[in-house]
Structures are given as C-alpha cells and as structure tokens.
Design an enzyme around this catalytic site. Structure first.
Site, PDB file in Angstrom:
ATOM      1  N   SER A  21    -121.415  -8.399 -10.280  1.00 22.12           N
ATOM      2  CA  SER A  21    -122.787  -7.908 -10.116  1.00 22.12           C
ATOM      3  C   SER A  21    -123.269  -7.298 -11.428  1.00 22.12           C
ATOM      4  O   SER A  21    -122.696  -7.565 -12.493  1.00 22.12           O
ATOM      5  CB  SER A  21    -122.838  -6.905  -8.959  1.00 22.12           C
ATOM      6  OG  SER A  21    -124.172  -6.649  -8.575  1.00 22.12           O
ATOM      7  N   ASN A  22    -124.286  -6.473 -11.388  1.00 23.94           N
ATOM      8  CA  ASN A  22    -124.817  -5.849 -12.604  1.00 23.94           C
ATOM      9  C   ASN A  22    -125.367  -4.466 -12.264  1.00 23.94           C
ATOM     10  O   ASN A  22    -125.291  -4.021 -11.118  1.00 23.94           O
ATOM     11  CB  ASN A  22    -125.882  -6.750 -13.246  1.00 23.94           C
ATOM     12  CG  ASN A  22    -127.018  -7.038 -12.288  1.00 23.94           C
ATOM     13  OD1 ASN A  22    -127.747  -6.134 -11.888  1.00 23.94           O
ATOM     14  ND2 ASN A  22    -127.148  -8.289 -11.874  1.00 23.94           N
TER      15      ASN A  22
END
Ligand code: C5P
Length: 210
Positions: A21-22
């Site tokens: 993810s980020n």
C-alpha cells in the site's frame, strides 16, 4: 452536479495477512467530498481503506484493491458530471497472491508485480466519460513538467499537483499546498492552507469549468 470522488490508498494483497500500500490518508479526497456537499452537490465517494469517516450525505463505496476501484468507477461514472481522482492507487499488484501465509523460510523472497489498470487514464478512453475530469499528481521532481504531461495524457480538464518531496505537506498532513494546471494552459498556485480550504477553492474552480 453529481461528483464522483476517489480517495485514499489501495491495498494489494500479497497473502491472506499482508499487502502492498502507500501513505495516503484519504484526507484530501474526503475534504473535497465535504466541500462539494457543502456547495450543494451530490457526492459518491469511492474510498480505499482509511481511518477517517465519510462526510454525512455522501454515498460511500468502500474498496480495497485497484481492480475493485476500477470496477466501481466503471459502474458509477456514467451517472456523474464531475470525476475527481484523488486516490493514491497502487501502480502495481502482486501477480500471484499466495493462498496461505508465506512462511519465513528462504533468505530471499521475490515478488513479481504486474501493472494495475490506470483508472483516471481510462475515464475518457474506456469509460467514455464526457464530464469535468480532475486528476492529481504526486511528484518528487519536475512538478510542472510531469503535471502538464499527465493533464494531456489522461485528458483531464484540471490537474492538481502536489510536491510530495516536502514533508510538511500532503501525505497524512492536515495542510497542503498545490498548483492547479488547467487544460487551457493557465496555472494557479494555492498557497499553504488546510486541506479543507484547498478543497473549497478547488470546488469553486471546478464549478467555473462547467
Ligand atoms: O500516473 P499517476 O499515478 O501519477 O497519476 C496520478 C493520478 O492518476 C491521480 O489522479 C490518481 O488518482 C490517478 N490514478 C488512477 N489509477 C491508477 C493510478 C493513478 O486513477 N492506477
């Protein structure tokens, strides 16, 4: 007008307990949704996993992966007048998601990543969207050059550019500073202010493109 707003990160599974993810918090997208509602618009908020709650009055659709976001946009966009793509969609996903938790056996582990569909880039060409299209660009170098290139390539009416090399703004912060790039070649800097204020200005600019 009916706004479709994508917000937050996506999660791309590696195995049943892990994901890629980020750092997107969803705050900018949620602030835009709130500002659009306050201005009397209808809002469909298509969100990746975030911890903040959706503004009252928005139709919230939750997704996890880029593929799920793509499918949800494809379903919702035909009924919308404005599409604001604020989500930090993961560019890649793991090619083969493990069915069981990956064991810590080997010293090295290689994951093969494959490209995710570009949702914003599909708005005109695949979904046939004819409304006002707003994209975001998070850049660490050559902000203006990348923004203008992205505006044209993704056929946006407006592109909101963020310098994410700065740690005082953008990711998971309450404040932001952005530059707006318009299709007619003009640009406008929105100086450091709350995401709420930036969102209100953005809604005003979008309304003037109608
Ligand atoms: O090309 P880049 O990812 O930098 O473009 C950013 C813009 O494209 C953002 O508006 C983002 O929401 C959108 N995007 C998307 N689908 C992707 C990647 C980015 O909609 N797979």
């Amino acid at each position: 007008m009916h706004f479709l707003i994508t917000a937050g990160p996506t999660r791309e599974p590696i195995d049943p307990v892990r994901y890629l993810s980020n750092r997107s918090s969803g705050k900018m997208g949620y602030a835009i949704a709130e500002a659009a509602l306050e201005a009397g618009h209808q809002v469909t908020l298509l969100s990746g996993p975030v911890v903040i709650s959706a503004p009252e009055g928005a139709t919230l659709i939750r997704v996890e992966t880029a593929k799920e976001m793509y499918d949800a946009v494809s379903e919702c966009i035909p009924g919308c007048d404005v599409a604001v793509f604020c989500a930090a969609v993961a560019d890649y996903r793991v090619e083969t998601v493990a069915g069981e938790k990956i064991k810590k056996l080997a010293d090295r582990l290689t994951l093969t990543l494959v490209k995710n569909p570009d949702i914003l880039g599909s708005a005109r060409s695949v979904f046939g969207f004819g409304g006002i299209l707003v994209g975001f660009a998070a850049e660490t170098t050559d902000l203006a050059r990348h923004a203008v290139e992205k505006l044209e390539r993704k056929q946006c009416d407006l592109l909101v550019a963020n310098d994410v090399s700065r740690t005082d703004i953008a990711f998971d912060r309450e404040v932001n500073e952005v530059t707006l790039f318009f299709r007619n070649g003009s640009q406008e800097n929105l100086p450091l202010s709350s995401k709420r204020e930036i969102a209100h200005t953005l809604i005003t600019r979008i309304e003037s493109l109608r």
